[in-house]
Design a protein around this motif. Structure first.
Motif: not given
Lengths: 242, 242
Positions: A152-170
């Motif tokens: 879990p703590n590794i997954f959460q750290a990876m998510v934190a780094g990854l999500l700002p690179r993806l084009a989301g929406g509203a």
């Protein structure tokens, strides 16, 4: 424009045998709401090569983004990277960039860089690495599929780094209104409200606390004005709530 | 003979939006292990009619048993019963037996039997009822699909009544051996053990506690003798564990 869609694929016998209560999907679901992805499905499957290949192909084809968790460690039951490579028809081998990251990580901690640890540098050709600030071994992105750790703590750290690179929406916004009545007692009025605000999702979640029935009513919408209008109507219809 | 297979389908936007951490699948997974079902998949989907119909058809066709959770209450977002009826091509309406159960339940509690509550007596033709000792409104079984509530204590009560009626297989047995070493350090020996005991599943689950790396090794098998032989070999290979 509707938000881009997403799916989460959790890989691990420990979930399906009831040993571990899954929490990574819950964490990522909460993060995806904030950055405007419409999470359509969470799927948990076993550590089986053919099952992983088929699920990755289906979910990657059916959604804008696919996030996986689990099976990228150093042991014999860590087979996710090879299965994802096959799903995308790419070769996989120990890659120099991933190997260098692990070598630096272990050298700084005076940990031996064994053959088993080298297995974690196996990355499909053409994949971009996902940073692992916790234990070094990277995840990776191939096509629209983001392969991350199960711890879990590794997954959460990876998510934190990854999500700002993806084009989301509203971002999906929500408001909660709690009533101490059984949901059946407000079902008709709630249906009327939902019909009057078709762009807003109305959810009704019953609970029991100290022998008393209660209901949490949740309105959800990506449009702030529509959400607040629906929430105002909800409060007016059930003024006894909070 | 291999154990019969199972899938769990969780229906609810509250899970996909990160509002609620799912727990019913974890509970049922633990129960299925005990009664000898091989749980192959857990899937979480949204409160959408077409999505539910498609998922029920796919998972019911692909597994010996399908268990669903969520969406059988009295409000407008409770659409599971109608979707399951469509998936099995059966008509659905208020059924006399379900109506009688609800009437008795509410009369005993001096609760008004409203139109909204009557909605919970909608049961597909030919379905068998699943008892709800908590709040009256029954679940149902149609074909190999068992439709149950999402509220955790009601779901658990329905599972407790349902599972003894199903023909399971051999319970999946497991043993845990905990080592205070990183899993990479034991990966090679573990692979050798797994190869030597092909009928036993060897799982490796790393963790960190107070800054120290540890690994839980789990052996799983339906055959007690094979399990104990593998566990003895595991203990001999890693005598420092507990």
């Amino acid at each position: 424009m509707p938000n881009p869609t997403a799916a989460i694929l959790i890989i691990g016998d420990e979930i399906l045998t009831g040993r571990t209560r899954e929490g990574n999907a819950h964490h990522l679901a909460g993060e995806l709401v904030k950055v405007g992805f419409d999470l359509r499905q969470i799927r948990v499957i076993s550590d089986d090569h053919a099952t992983i290949v088929a699920a990755v192909r289906e979910l990657a084809a059916g959604h804008d983004q696919l996030f996986t968790s689990g099976g990228i460690g150093p042991t014999h039951d860590d087979i996710t990277a090879d299965a994802v490579a096959e799903a995308f028809d790419r070769p996989i081998s120990v890659r120099a960039d991933a190997r260098a990251i692990l070598a630096t990580h272990y050298a700084a901690r005076r940990v031996e860089f064994t053959e088993a640890r080298l297995r974690m540098a196996r990355i499909p050709d053409g994949a971009a690495l996902i940073d692992n600030p916790v234990s070094g071994a990277p995840g990776f992105t191939i096509g629209n599929c983001h392969v991350m750790a199960g711890v879990p703590n590794i997954f959460q750290a990876m998510v934190a780094g990854l999500l700002p690179r993806l084009a989301g929406g509203a971002p999906l916004l929500s408001r909660n209104w709690q009533l101490m009545v059984a949901e059946a007692a407000i079902a008709d009025d709630l249906r009327t409200l939902a019909t009057a605000h078709p762009e807003v999702s109305f959810g009704s979640y019953p609970f029991v606390t100290e022998g008393n029935y209660g209901t949490n009513l949740v309105v959800r919408c990506t449009d702030p004005a529509a959400l607040e209008a629906a929430f105002a109507a909800l409060k007016a219809a059930f003024p006894e709530g909070q």
